[in-house]
Design a protein around this motif. Structure first.
Motif, PDB file in Angstrom:
ATOM      1  N   GLU A 144       0.836  -1.203   0.000  1.00 27.48           N
ATOM      2  CA  GLU A 144       0.000   0.000   0.000  1.00 27.48           C
ATOM      3  C   GLU A 144       0.872   1.256   0.000  1.00 27.48           C
ATOM      4  OE1 GLU A 144      -3.349   2.303   2.728  1.00 27.48           O
ATOM      5  OE2 GLU A 144      -2.501   0.412   3.448  1.00 27.48           O
ATOM      6  N   VAL A 145       0.595   2.169  -0.944  1.00 30.13           N
ATOM      7  CA  VAL A 145       1.269   3.458  -0.969  1.00 30.13           C
ATOM      8  C   VAL A 145       0.636   4.311   0.128  1.00 30.13           C
ATOM      9  CG1 VAL A 145       1.732   5.556  -2.297  1.00 30.13           C
ATOM     10  CG2 VAL A 145       1.769   3.316  -3.430  1.00 30.13           C
ATOM     11  N   VAL A 146       1.444   4.715   1.111  1.00 26.70           N
ATOM     12  CA  VAL A 146       0.909   5.468   2.253  1.00 26.70           C
ATOM     13  C   VAL A 146       1.417   6.904   2.319  1.00 26.70           C
ATOM     14  CG1 VAL A 146       0.396   3.461   3.686  1.00 26.70           C
ATOM     15  CG2 VAL A 146       2.683   4.499   3.799  1.00 26.70           C
ATOM     16  N   PHE A 147       2.446   7.225   1.532  1.00 30.28           N
ATOM     17  CA  PHE A 147       2.997   8.579   1.557  1.00 30.28           C
ATOM     18  C   PHE A 147       3.734   8.828   0.255  1.00 30.28           C
ATOM     19  CE2 PHE A 147       6.346  11.671   2.333  1.00 30.28           C
ATOM     20  CZ  PHE A 147       5.689  12.658   3.048  1.00 30.28           C
ATOM     21  N   GLU A 148       3.591  10.039  -0.268  1.00 31.14           N
ATOM     22  CA  GLU A 148       4.400  10.447  -1.407  1.00 31.14           C
ATOM     23  C   GLU A 148       4.624  11.948  -1.325  1.00 31.14           C
ATOM     24  OE1 GLU A 148       1.263  10.959  -5.064  1.00 31.14           O
ATOM     25  OE2 GLU A 148       2.062   8.943  -4.752  1.00 31.14           O
ATOM     26  N   ASP A 149       5.757  12.373  -1.857  1.00 30.42           N
ATOM     27  CA  ASP A 149       6.105  13.793  -1.819  1.00 30.42           C
ATOM     28  C   ASP A 149       7.213  14.044  -2.835  1.00 30.42           C
ATOM     29  OD1 ASP A 149       5.959  16.443  -0.982  1.00 30.42           O
ATOM     30  OD2 ASP A 149       6.958  16.100   0.928  1.00 30.42           O
ATOM     31  N   HIS A 150       7.502  15.327  -3.041  1.00 27.68           N
ATOM     32  CA  HIS A 150       8.622  15.718  -3.884  1.00 27.68           C
ATOM     33  C   HIS A 150       9.428  16.785  -3.164  1.00 27.68           C
ATOM     34  CE1 HIS A 150       6.669  19.505  -4.998  1.00 27.68           C
ATOM     35  NE2 HIS A 150       5.581  18.820  -5.327  1.00 27.68           N
ATOM     36  N   ASN A 151      10.587  17.105  -3.726  1.00 26.28           N
ATOM     37  CA  ASN A 151      11.459  18.105  -3.116  1.00 26.28           C
ATOM     38  C   ASN A 151      10.716  19.426  -2.933  1.00 26.28           C
ATOM     39  OD1 ASN A 151      14.024  17.047  -2.569  1.00 26.28           O
ATOM     40  ND2 ASN A 151      15.014  18.736  -3.632  1.00 26.28           N
ATOM     41  N   ARG A 152      11.008  20.105  -1.834  1.00 25.46           N
ATOM     42  CA  ARG A 152      10.387  21.393  -1.518  1.00 25.46           C
ATOM     43  C   ARG A 152      11.440  22.362  -0.973  1.00 25.46           C
ATOM     44  NH1 ARG A 152       4.957  20.659  -1.877  1.00 25.46           N
ATOM     45  NH2 ARG A 152       4.268  18.499  -1.873  1.00 25.46           N
ATOM     46  N   VAL A 153      12.604  22.382  -1.629  1.00 27.13           N
ATOM     47  CA  VAL A 153      13.715  23.190  -1.140  1.00 27.13           C
ATOM     48  C   VAL A 153      13.799  24.572  -1.782  1.00 27.13           C
ATOM     49  CG1 VAL A 153      15.048  21.122  -0.558  1.00 27.13           C
ATOM     50  CG2 VAL A 153      15.434  22.266  -2.758  1.00 27.13           C
ATOM     51  N   ALA A 154      12.914  24.872  -2.718  1.00 25.28           N
ATOM     52  CA  ALA A 154      12.989  26.144  -3.446  1.00 25.28           C
ATOM     53  C   ALA A 154      12.855  27.353  -2.519  1.00 25.28           C
ATOM     54  CB  ALA A 154      11.921  26.198  -4.540  1.00 25.28           C
ATOM     55  N   ASP A 155      12.259  27.154  -1.333  1.00 20.70           N
ATOM     56  CA  ASP A 155      12.109  28.268  -0.393  1.00 20.70           C
ATOM     57  C   ASP A 155      13.395  28.565   0.375  1.00 20.70           C
ATOM     58  OD1 ASP A 155      12.284  26.192   1.439  1.00 20.70           O
ATOM     59  OD2 ASP A 155      10.375  26.598   2.406  1.00 20.70           O
ATOM     60  N   GLY A 156      14.447  27.780   0.111  1.00 17.04           N
ATOM     61  CA  GLY A 156      15.721  27.999   0.784  1.00 17.04           C
ATOM     62  C   GLY A 156      16.012  27.027   1.904  1.00 17.04           C
ATOM     63  N   ASN A 157      15.009  26.254   2.343  1.00 20.58           N
ATOM     64  CA  ASN A 157      15.232  25.243   3.374  1.00 20.58           C
ATOM     65  C   ASN A 157      15.651  23.950   2.674  1.00 20.58           C
ATOM     66  OD1 ASN A 157      15.145  23.256   5.307  1.00 20.58           O
ATOM     67  ND2 ASN A 157      13.175  23.870   6.166  1.00 20.58           N
ATOM     68  N   HIS A 158      16.944  23.720   2.610  1.00 15.61           N
ATOM     69  CA  HIS A 158      17.466  22.586   1.854  1.00 15.61           C
ATOM     70  C   HIS A 158      17.370  21.250   2.584  1.00 15.61           C
ATOM     71  CE1 HIS A 158      18.674  24.840  -1.641  1.00 15.61           C
ATOM     72  NE2 HIS A 158      18.934  25.823  -0.797  1.00 15.61           N
ATOM     73  N   THR A 159      16.630  21.199   3.681  1.00 17.92           N
ATOM     74  CA  THR A 159      16.366  19.923   4.352  1.00 17.92           C
ATOM     75  C   THR A 159      15.023  19.336   3.939  1.00 17.92           C
ATOM     76  OG1 THR A 159      15.310  20.908   6.296  1.00 17.92           O
ATOM     77  CG2 THR A 159      17.718  20.639   6.365  1.00 17.92           C
ATOM     78  N   ARG A 160      14.282  20.004   3.088  1.00 13.49           N
ATOM     79  CA  ARG A 160      12.940  19.555   2.737  1.00 13.49           C
ATOM     80  C   ARG A 160      12.962  18.566   1.574  1.00 13.49           C
ATOM     81  NH1 ARG A 160       8.673  24.024   2.477  1.00 13.49           N
ATOM     82  NH2 ARG A 160       7.363  22.189   2.713  1.00 13.49           N
ATOM     83  N   HIS A 161      13.646  17.455   1.814  1.00 12.85           N
ATOM     84  CA  HIS A 161      13.726  16.370   0.830  1.00 12.85           C
ATOM     85  C   HIS A 161      12.572  15.397   1.058  1.00 12.85           C
ATOM     86  CE1 HIS A 161      18.407  16.785   0.414  1.00 12.85           C
ATOM     87  NE2 HIS A 161      17.785  17.961   0.312  1.00 12.85           N
ATOM     88  N   PRO A 162      12.050  14.781  -0.010  1.00 12.62           N
ATOM     89  CA  PRO A 162      10.925  13.862   0.169  1.00 12.62           C
ATOM     90  C   PRO A 162      11.289  12.606   0.957  1.00 12.62           C
ATOM     91  CG  PRO A 162      11.721  13.773  -2.088  1.00 12.62           C
ATOM     92  CD  PRO A 162      12.437  14.912  -1.413  1.00 12.62           C
ATOM     93  N   GLU A 163      12.560  12.190   0.894  1.00 13.85           N
ATOM     94  CA  GLU A 163      12.977  10.998   1.638  1.00 13.85           C
ATOM     95  C   GLU A 163      12.971  11.271   3.143  1.00 13.85           C
ATOM     96  OE1 GLU A 163      14.992  11.358  -2.338  1.00 13.85           O
ATOM     97  OE2 GLU A 163      14.923  12.638  -0.569  1.00 13.85           O
ATOM     98  N   LEU A 164      13.377  12.474   3.526  1.00 12.45           N
ATOM     99  CA  LEU A 164      13.326  12.864   4.935  1.00 12.45           C
ATOM    100  C   LEU A 164      11.877  13.012   5.375  1.00 12.45           C
ATOM    101  CD1 LEU A 164      14.679  13.691   7.581  1.00 12.45           C
ATOM    102  CD2 LEU A 164      14.871  16.017   6.665  1.00 12.45           C
ATOM    103  N   ALA A 165      11.044  13.610   4.530  1.00 13.77           N
ATOM    104  CA  ALA A 165       9.621  13.749   4.854  1.00 13.77           C
ATOM    105  C   ALA A 165       8.976  12.376   5.051  1.00 13.77           C
ATOM    106  CB  ALA A 165       8.904  14.539   3.758  1.00 13.77           C
ATOM    107  N   ALA A 166       9.347  11.399   4.223  1.00 14.14           N
ATOM    108  CA  ALA A 166       8.800  10.045   4.354  1.00 14.14           C
ATOM    109  C   ALA A 166       9.216   9.417   5.684  1.00 14.14           C
ATOM    110  CB  ALA A 166       9.258   9.170   3.187  1.00 14.14           C
TER     111      ALA A 166
END
Length: 164
Positions: free
Chosen positions: A42-64
């Motif tokens: 079951e797919v329970v989470f998905e996301d994409h990179n969100r670093v354009a705002d300058g916060n370079h920790t907002r990777h989808p793997e970390l979010a997962a």
């Protein structure tokens, strides 16, 4: 040590990661996407990179990883698989290991991405592009997926061309 290649089911999830990477690029971000799948598929989470705002920790793997620790038991986390368009960076590999997630399956490796960027004349990033095994030696890793290499190279090339 070479990894096993992705299987057909893996490729289905990796194609979704590529779609998410494409969405990230269209939103002005870096082209990375990830999907978290439970042990029963079951797919329970998905996301994409969100670093354009300058916060370079907002990777989808970390979010997962953060999502998983809040929503899955330890046993569920260890049975889960993180699919991702690009091999985890050291930050994401460490988070993956610390929260006890299972296998990582990626479309392209850090080595591939680094080689592309060097060939385009891009400056190196601030973090060494270490393979997952060097950061999280107990994590099973699958990839890369040659079937998706050209698509990912083109997404990263588009980002490089846009940002220079």
């Amino acid at each position: 040590m070479p990894h096993r290649p992705p299987e057909p089911t893996d490729l289905t999830h990796l194609r979704r990661c590529v779609e998410l990477a494409r969405e990230a690029l269209a939103a002005g971000d870096e082209p990375f996407g990830s999907v978290l799948v439970t042990g029963d598929g079951e797919v329970v989470f998905e996301d994409h990179n969100r670093v354009a705002d300058g916060n370079h920790t907002r990777h989808p793997e970390l979010a997962a990883a953060l999502w998983a620790v809040e929503h899955l038991t330890e046993a569920e986390r260890s049975a889960a698989t993180v699919y991702t368009s690009g091999e985890h960076c050291p930050m994401c590999a460490a988070a993956h290991a610390w929260v006890g997630l299972g296998t990582i399956v990626y479309a392209v490796s850090s080595a591939q991405l680094t080689a592309w960027q060097e060939s385009w004349g891009a400056a190196p990033g601030p973090v060494a592009p270490l393979p997952v095994e060097q950061v999280a030696p107990g994590v099973e890793v699958v990839g890369p997926a040659p079937e998706l290499e050209e698509q990912m190279r083109e997404l990263h090339r588009s980002r490089f061309d846009r940002d220079r």
